[in-house]
Scaffold this active site. Structure first.
Site, PDB file in Angstrom:
ATOM      1  CE  LYS A 112      -4.438   1.099   2.069  1.00  0.00           C
ATOM      2  NZ  LYS A 112      -4.966   1.171   0.674  1.00  0.00           N
ATOM      3  CG  ASP A 146       9.801   6.693  -5.714  1.00  0.00           C
ATOM      4  OD1 ASP A 146       8.644   6.276  -5.518  1.00  0.00           O
ATOM      5  OD2 ASP A 146      10.618   6.935  -4.785  1.00  0.00           O
TER       6      ASP A 146
END
Ligand SMILES: C=CCCn1cc(-c2nc(Nc3ccc(C4CCNCC4)cc3)nc3[nH]ccc23)cn1
Length: 312
Positions: free
Chosen positions: A33, A152
């Site tokens: 998540k 990222d």
């Protein structure tokens, strides 16, 4: 952005072809998540006789339209990437009458590098870490060859396919560099992983292959720290920043200490040559940082040294 000619050079993606029908996608468990949404383990079982295959399905959290546009670009990006060091794209699943879509990918059984290193410290020696580092390096070299900047690169976005193979597993912030430029300027920083950011990304929102190299240096640090929570880059930087409060925001503090040449300390027992490589990736001036192909070669050399030493 997808009108960018660099996209045209990649040719038609397979996005339109592979379609997974939602009614055959059976939810099993939550895999991850983040601020992006969630990734679920599902079984795709069109025959309904439990002969289906396990897949990882990334769902967007139902939020503003812009994230849907970003998600479509992420799907398009992954659909054109073909490398053994990048998680495989399998297709998309439309639901709510094409109003919502999910990204279907190969399921990698060992999960993220962070969890794997925390739970398998005893199994991972220097040579295994160097193997993982060289695989991430090769994945990034491939990404760069298609003019993508990842933006990222972090251990949390690396997945473990087997005890001897890791893959880059998430492209949520990846952008393609326009043909006539050597960097990507971001307008809306959003949720920024600033402790993995190069100085020019923090202060000018400038992202390039060289800023990805900086982040790769931070991934090396995470790897050789076994992703230990006590040596997490954010914690180490905040400890250093905490002691000299003179600029308002965290990112300005961070840019400040980097300008003053403070860097993450060598992880415990980290081979000097590996820490030397991290420091090269963290050159303040981005033109002085090594490229991924040079880093790949340096890692191979250190691996060979480790093999020789290991033989004694
Ligand atoms: C890339 C990071 C950000 C988003 N993200 C991606 C995934 C992901 N995960 C997996 N496998 C997986 C396998 C086991 C476990 C377990 C869970 C319970 N605790 C121990 C570890 C967790 C994950 N396969 C994947 N294929 C494509 C994506 C993907 C997860 N999060």
């Amino acid at each position: 952005d997808t009108e960018n000619p660099a996209w045209r050079a990649l040719g038609p993606s397979q996005q339109e072809q592979a379609g997974f029908e939602e009614r055959h996608l059976r939810y099993i468990s939550l895999l991850g998540k983040g601020n992006f949404g969630s990734v679920e383990l599902c079984c795709y079982d069109p025959l309904g006789d439990n002969t289906g295959e396990l897949v990882a399905v990334k769902k967007l959290q139902p939020s503003k339209q812009s994230s849907m546009d970003d998600f479509k670009k992420e799907v398009k990006t992954l659909s054109v990437l073909h490398s053994e060091y990048i998680v495989k794209y399998k297709g998309v699943c439309y639901s709510m009458g094409r109003l919502s879509m999910s990204l279907v990918m190969e399921y990698l059984p060992y999960g993220s590098l962070i969890g794997y290193l925390e739970n398998n410290r005893h199994k991972v020696n220097t040579r295994r870490m160097l193997l993982f580092a060289s695989q991430i390096c090769k994945g990034m070299e491939y990404l760069q060859s298609l003019r993508f900047v990842h933006r990222d690169l972090a251990a949390r976005n690396i997945l473990v396919a087997s005890e001897s193979l890791v893959k880059i597993g998430d492209f949520g912030l990846t952008k393609i560099i326009p043909c006539n430029k050597e960097y990507y300027r971001v307008t809306q920083p959003g949720e920024s992983p600033i402790f993995w950011y190069a100085p020019e990304s923090i202060t000018e929102s400038r992202f390039s292959h060289e800023s990805d190299v900086w982040s790769f240096g931070v991934v090396l640090h995470e790897l050789f720290s076994y992703c230990d929570i006590n040596s997490n880059p954010k914690r180490l930087f905040m400890q250093e920043i905490g002691h000299n409060m003179q600029t308002p925001s965290i990112s300005l503090h961070l840019a400040n200490i980097l300008k003053n040449n403070w860097r993450l300390p060598a992880p415990p027992d980290c081979p000097p040559k590996v820490y030397g490589m991290m420091k090269e990736c963290w050159q303040y001036n981005f033109t002085e940082r090594p490229c991924f192909s040079l880093l790949g070669n340096q890692i191979e050399v250190i691996m060979q040294d480790e093999r020789d030493n290991f033989k004694g």
